[in-house]
Motif scaffolding. Structure first.
Motif, PDB file in Angstrom:
ATOM      1  N   SER A 181       0.836  -1.198   0.000  1.00 48.70           N
ATOM      2  CA  SER A 181       0.000   0.000   0.000  1.00 48.70           C
ATOM      3  C   SER A 181       0.870   1.247   0.000  1.00 48.70           C
ATOM      4  O   SER A 181       0.656   2.161  -0.795  1.00 48.70           O
ATOM      5  N   ARG A 182       1.930   1.262   0.836  1.00 41.84           N
ATOM      6  CA  ARG A 182       2.780   2.453   0.881  1.00 41.84           C
ATOM      7  C   ARG A 182       3.453   2.671  -0.473  1.00 41.84           C
ATOM      8  O   ARG A 182       3.472   3.754  -1.023  1.00 41.84           O
ATOM      9  N   ARG A 183       3.973   1.543  -1.032  1.00 43.13           N
ATOM     10  CA  ARG A 183       4.660   1.656  -2.316  1.00 43.13           C
ATOM     11  C   ARG A 183       3.701   2.140  -3.404  1.00 43.13           C
ATOM     12  O   ARG A 183       4.054   2.988  -4.225  1.00 43.13           O
ATOM     13  N   SER A 184       2.488   1.620  -3.415  1.00 40.90           N
ATOM     14  CA  SER A 184       1.583   1.996  -4.498  1.00 40.90           C
ATOM     15  C   SER A 184       1.166   3.458  -4.359  1.00 40.90           C
ATOM     16  O   SER A 184       1.017   4.161  -5.363  1.00 40.90           O
ATOM     17  N   VAL A 185       1.032   3.922  -3.098  1.00 38.87           N
ATOM     18  CA  VAL A 185       0.697   5.342  -2.905  1.00 38.87           C
ATOM     19  C   VAL A 185       1.832   6.219  -3.413  1.00 38.87           C
ATOM     20  O   VAL A 185       1.613   7.206  -4.125  1.00 38.87           O
ATOM     21  N   LEU A 186       3.070   5.831  -3.081  1.00 38.07           N
ATOM     22  CA  LEU A 186       4.213   6.618  -3.561  1.00 38.07           C
ATOM     23  C   LEU A 186       4.291   6.597  -5.084  1.00 38.07           C
ATOM     24  O   LEU A 186       4.524   7.619  -5.732  1.00 38.07           O
ATOM     25  N   ASN A 187       4.082   5.397  -5.655  1.00 34.94           N
ATOM     26  CA  ASN A 187       4.062   5.296  -7.122  1.00 34.94           C
ATOM     27  C   ASN A 187       3.024   6.235  -7.711  1.00 34.94           C
ATOM     28  O   ASN A 187       3.272   6.946  -8.679  1.00 34.94           O
ATOM     29  N   TRP A 188       1.855   6.186  -7.102  1.00 33.20           N
ATOM     30  CA  TRP A 188       0.745   6.971  -7.603  1.00 33.20           C
ATOM     31  C   TRP A 188       1.077   8.459  -7.505  1.00 33.20           C
ATOM     32  O   TRP A 188       0.914   9.205  -8.480  1.00 33.20           O
ATOM     33  N   LEU A 189       1.596   8.870  -6.343  1.00 34.59           N
ATOM     34  CA  LEU A 189       1.917  10.292  -6.133  1.00 34.59           C
ATOM     35  C   LEU A 189       2.972  10.770  -7.122  1.00 34.59           C
ATOM     36  O   LEU A 189       2.843  11.821  -7.752  1.00 34.59           O
ATOM     37  N   SER A 190       4.036   9.953  -7.285  1.00 28.76           N
ATOM     38  CA  SER A 190       5.102  10.414  -8.173  1.00 28.76           C
ATOM     39  C   SER A 190       4.625  10.440  -9.621  1.00 28.76           C
ATOM     40  O   SER A 190       5.021  11.318 -10.388  1.00 28.76           O
ATOM     41  N   SER A 191       3.753   9.495 -10.009  1.00 29.37           N
ATOM     42  CA  SER A 191       3.198   9.522 -11.355  1.00 29.37           C
ATOM     43  C   SER A 191       2.417  10.802 -11.585  1.00 29.37           C
ATOM     44  O   SER A 191       2.565  11.468 -12.621  1.00 29.37           O
ATOM     45  N   VAL A 192       1.581  11.148 -10.598  1.00 24.63           N
ATOM     46  CA  VAL A 192       0.775  12.365 -10.729  1.00 24.63           C
ATOM     47  C   VAL A 192       1.686  13.585 -10.830  1.00 24.63           C
ATOM     48  O   VAL A 192       1.490  14.471 -11.670  1.00 24.63           O
ATOM     49  N   ALA A 193       2.741  13.625  -9.997  1.00 23.40           N
ATOM     50  CA  ALA A 193       3.651  14.767 -10.019  1.00 23.40           C
ATOM     51  C   ALA A 193       4.346  14.882 -11.362  1.00 23.40           C
ATOM     52  O   ALA A 193       4.432  15.959 -11.960  1.00 23.40           O
ATOM     53  N   LEU A 194       4.818  13.746 -11.859  1.00 24.26           N
ATOM     54  CA  LEU A 194       5.531  13.746 -13.146  1.00 24.26           C
ATOM     55  C   LEU A 194       4.603  14.166 -14.277  1.00 24.26           C
ATOM     56  O   LEU A 194       4.911  15.057 -15.078  1.00 24.26           O
ATOM     57  N   PHE A 195       3.447  13.512 -14.347  1.00 22.95           N
ATOM     58  CA  PHE A 195       2.491  13.807 -15.405  1.00 22.95           C
ATOM     59  C   PHE A 195       2.005  15.246 -15.288  1.00 22.95           C
ATOM     60  O   PHE A 195       1.888  15.967 -16.281  1.00 22.95           O
ATOM     61  N   GLY A 196       1.747  15.669 -14.036  1.00 20.63           N
ATOM     62  CA  GLY A 196       1.273  17.038 -13.816  1.00 20.63           C
ATOM     63  C   GLY A 196       2.283  18.064 -14.286  1.00 20.63           C
ATOM     64  O   GLY A 196       1.922  19.036 -14.956  1.00 20.63           O
ATOM     65  N   SER A 197       3.571  17.835 -13.983  1.00 21.66           N
ATOM     66  CA  SER A 197       4.552  18.831 -14.414  1.00 21.66           C
ATOM     67  C   SER A 197       4.687  18.832 -15.937  1.00 21.66           C
ATOM     68  O   SER A 197       4.927  19.882 -16.546  1.00 21.66           O
ATOM     69  N   ALA A 198       4.495  17.662 -16.568  1.00 22.23           N
ATOM     70  CA  ALA A 198       4.512  17.630 -18.035  1.00 22.23           C
ATOM     71  C   ALA A 198       3.376  18.481 -18.583  1.00 22.23           C
ATOM     72  O   ALA A 198       3.569  19.288 -19.499  1.00 22.23           O
ATOM     73  N   VAL A 199       2.177  18.300 -18.015  1.00 23.90           N
ATOM     74  CA  VAL A 199       1.023  19.074 -18.481  1.00 23.90           C
ATOM     75  C   VAL A 199       1.269  20.565 -18.287  1.00 23.90           C
ATOM     76  O   VAL A 199       1.005  21.380 -19.174  1.00 23.90           O
ATOM     77  N   VAL A 200       1.797  20.915 -17.100  1.00 21.81           N
ATOM     78  CA  VAL A 200       2.026  22.332 -16.803  1.00 21.81           C
ATOM     79  C   VAL A 200       3.029  22.926 -17.784  1.00 21.81           C
ATOM     80  O   VAL A 200       2.861  24.040 -18.281  1.00 21.81           O
ATOM     81  N   SER A 201       4.095  22.148 -18.118  1.00 20.37           N
ATOM     82  CA  SER A 201       5.088  22.737 -19.026  1.00 20.37           C
ATOM     83  C   SER A 201       4.539  22.886 -20.435  1.00 20.37           C
ATOM     84  O   SER A 201       4.836  23.870 -21.108  1.00 20.37           O
ATOM     85  N   VAL A 202       3.721  21.925 -20.874  1.00 22.36           N
ATOM     86  CA  VAL A 202       3.088  22.087 -22.192  1.00 22.36           C
ATOM     87  C   VAL A 202       2.194  23.324 -22.181  1.00 22.36           C
ATOM     88  O   VAL A 202       2.218  24.143 -23.104  1.00 22.36           O
ATOM     89  N   PHE A 203       1.421  23.465 -21.100  1.00 23.38           N
ATOM     90  CA  PHE A 203       0.511  24.610 -21.009  1.00 23.38           C
ATOM     91  C   PHE A 203       1.283  25.930 -21.007  1.00 23.38           C
ATOM     92  O   PHE A 203       0.907  26.894 -21.670  1.00 23.38           O
ATOM     93  N   SER A 204       2.423  25.950 -20.263  1.00 25.07           N
ATOM     94  CA  SER A 204       3.164  27.211 -20.195  1.00 25.07           C
ATOM     95  C   SER A 204       3.764  27.552 -21.564  1.00 25.07           C
ATOM     96  O   SER A 204       3.909  28.724 -21.909  1.00 25.07           O
ATOM     97  N   ASN A 205       4.088  26.499 -22.358  1.00 20.90           N
ATOM     98  CA  ASN A 205       4.563  26.786 -23.707  1.00 20.90           C
ATOM     99  C   ASN A 205       3.469  27.407 -24.554  1.00 20.90           C
ATOM    100  O   ASN A 205       3.722  28.269 -25.389  1.00 20.90           O
TER     101      ASN A 205
END
Lengths: 428, 156
Positions: free
Chosen positions: B12-36
């Motif tokens: 459970s801890r590992r999957s939460v961390l996986n999930w959080l880091s995925s969201v952070a990574l994907f989110g920053s990708a979206v934000v950088s595309v948007f800022s472009n």
């Protein structure tokens, strides 16, 4: 202990230099055996895009018509001539048109290079479209090649957009009014239309910002995307097992299965399956029961490619010698030419927008592209692959032919039957 | 050999961390595309101003229909009434020409009457009218950022 290697003398080193240099670059001698032919395709960086062997069907000129290769070679011609033209072009509304005139008057081969670039672009739009028709009529988009068809549709759209951004650069009358109309069409898209138009033009009206943006798209963004997609397109051809071809007639051999006594697995009592290897008696294994109809890529495929390349270059050279690329009057923002016509491949679109800007410019083209993208996922019947106009695919082929013919008719109407104020005129 | 700990907590801890880091990574990708995309939208433009002077009322005698193509407006004077009608086609932005019956577009064949109403072709809307003002020094100015109702003439 190994004796130290003999120190070669200076004279020997010098004498052997050319040969050593040559063999260090080309590690395989010109092949004279099948092993050599394999190694040539396999170890050379530029040739290893080829498989070692290709099926004979791939080399049938009347199967592919060489259209994919023609598209690629036109793209290469466009890249080379385009880079050369960049040395003399300035993307500024004040200078662009003068640079076109300079290209004619004071640059060696300037007119000729511009002709080559323009006619290769027209040729590429045609070749890519015909390539798509070939792939459809031979059923080559079917499983497992569905996604490569999708990439192909993307490449077709990029080709159209690259040619659109290209003919704006001379900043002549055609350029200015085409960009005005093209951006206005984008403005009709729902919700994001107006923002798209503004971002495309960089301003509320067509001017310097728009020219600069289209220039960057034309010389960097679109070619880079195209190179990426072309690479994936080719890679997938290999991974999907080469070009599509008819299913091979399977030789009628007995199936390797037999009943044996005392089975122990989940099979019926008295049944047992035995792998093929269990029956091998001889010193070799023959894989598959299909006759091998493949040939070595070196030299067969290479010669075929060279042939298409020479033909393509020759075609572009001849057309560029005979016809000069059009250049209209310099931009006059007061007076659009009447009628203001796009190049031939956009006249079908122009004919459609003359009925309705939204449906002709956004609605119908979007639906057409979506249908093209979805085609391989809608037509799942694995029949008629690798054969032109297969009887089993009569309905699909007829529909696609209709789609192609309607677009050609719209282009013909737009080209020959439209006069001033886009009124219907007779060409005779 | 180590015994596996109870699976649930670790997983459970590992999957939460996986999930959080995925969201952070994907989110920053979206934000950088948007800022472009934001980068591509200029904040200031170099285009033509929307307010400009067109001269004095006497320059337009009654019955005038002059198309100021560089400004993309047509100045109409009837008696002591003035109007500034846009000459940008509402279809795809070409400049309409002044024709006998009103306006005609050379690009896709839209036609408009004298007041800018669509009489034929693909244009979806009538040509807009722009506001006219008289400045204290006696010059007329047109403001293309302010549309007025059709028939709302400026009284000289």
């Amino acid at each position: 202990m190994k004796p130290p290697a003999q120190e070669p003398g200076l004279a020997k080193t010098v004498a052997e230099l050319p040969r050593n240099l040559w063999t260090s670059i080309f590690r395989n001698p010109l092949p004279s055996s099948d092993l050599g032919r394999s190694a040539t395709s396999f170890t050379n960086f530029f040739l290893h895009i080829h498989p070692v062997k290709v099926h004979q069907n791939t080399l049938r000129p009347l199967y592919t018509l060489g259209l994919g290769l023609i598209s690629l070679f036109l793209f290469l011609i466009l890249a080379v001539t385009g880079v050369l033209l960049m040395f003399y072009y300035v993307p500024s509304t004040g200078q662009a048109y003068d640079r076109m005139l300079d290209l004619r008057g004071s640059v060696a081969f300037g007119t000729f290079l511009r002709n080559m670039h323009r006619w290769a672009a027209h040729g590429m739009v045609a070749a890519v479209f015909l390539h798509m028709c070939r792939v459809f009529f031979t059923g080559a988009y079917k499983k497992p090649r569905e996604f490569n068809w999708v990439i192909g549709v993307g490449l077709f759209l990029l080709t159209m957009f690259a040619s659109f951004t290209g003919y704006l650069l001379p900043w002549d009358q055609l350029a200015f009014w085409a960009i005005t109309v093209g951006a206005a069409i984008a403005g009709y898209a729902p919700v994001l239309g107006k923002s798209m138009q503004f971002i495309l033009l960089g301003d509320y009206t067509v001017g310097q910002e728009a020219l600069l943006r289209f220039y960057v798209l034309h010389v960097v963004v679109l070619p880079a995307l195209m190179v990426l997609l072309i690479a994936v397109h080719f890679w997938r051809i290999r991974k999907d097992g080469g070009l599509s071809r008819p299913e091979e007639p399977v030789e009628d051999k007995p199936l390797y299965s037999m009943k044996m006594v005392a089975g122990t697995t989940g099979l019926e009592p008295g049944e047992k399956t035995i792998g093929l290897m269990g029956f091998v008696r001889g010193p070799f294994t023959k894989v598959g029961n299909v006759p091998d109809r493949s040939v070595y890529s070196w030299p067969n495929l290479l010669i075929a490619e060279l042939f298409v390349f020479v033909l393509t270059v020759a075609g572009v050279l001849v057309v560029s010698l005979l016809f000069n690329a059009p250049l209209e009057e310099p931009v006059n923002i007061m007076h659009p030419p009447n009628p203001a016509k796009a190049p031939w491949y956009f006249l079908g679109l122009q004919e459609m927008v003359s009925y309705s800007a939204f449906w002709g410019g956004i609605g119908i083209p979007t639906i057409e592209v979506l249908i093209l993208l979805a085609l391989p996922y809608l037509d799942r019947r694995p029949i008629g692959v690798g054969q032109w106009f297969a009887r089993e695919r009569l309905l699909a082929n007829t529909l696609f032919l209709l789609f192609a013919v309607v677009n050609v008719i719209l282009i013909v109407i737009g080209t020959f039957f439209r006069g001033p104020n886009w009124t219907f005129v007779s060409p005779w | 050999m180590t015994a596996n700990p109870p699976a649930t907590d670790k997983t459970s801890r590992r999957s939460v961390l996986n999930w959080l880091s995925s969201v952070a990574l994907f989110g920053s990708a979206v934000v950088s595309v948007f800022s472009n995309l934001v980068f591509m939208k200029p904040r200031a433009t170099y285009g033509a101003p929307s307010r400009f002077s067109i001269g004095r009322p006497e320059d337009f005698p009654s019955g005038t229909r002059i198309s100021l193509d560089a400004r993309r407006v047509c100045i109409v004077r009837e008696g002591d009434r003035l109007a500034a009608i846009s000459t940008t086609c509402t279809h795809l932005g070409c400049i309409v020409g002044v024709a006998e019956t009103g306006f005609a577009c050379p690009c896709h064949g839209s036609r408009f009457d004298q007041d800018g109403n669509v009489t034929g072709g693909p244009a979806p809307k009538p040509l807009p009218w722009y506001s006219i003002n008289l400045t204290p020094n006696g010059e007329l100015t047109v403001d293309t950022s302010v549309e007025v109702q059709q028939g709302a003439y400026f009284q000289v």
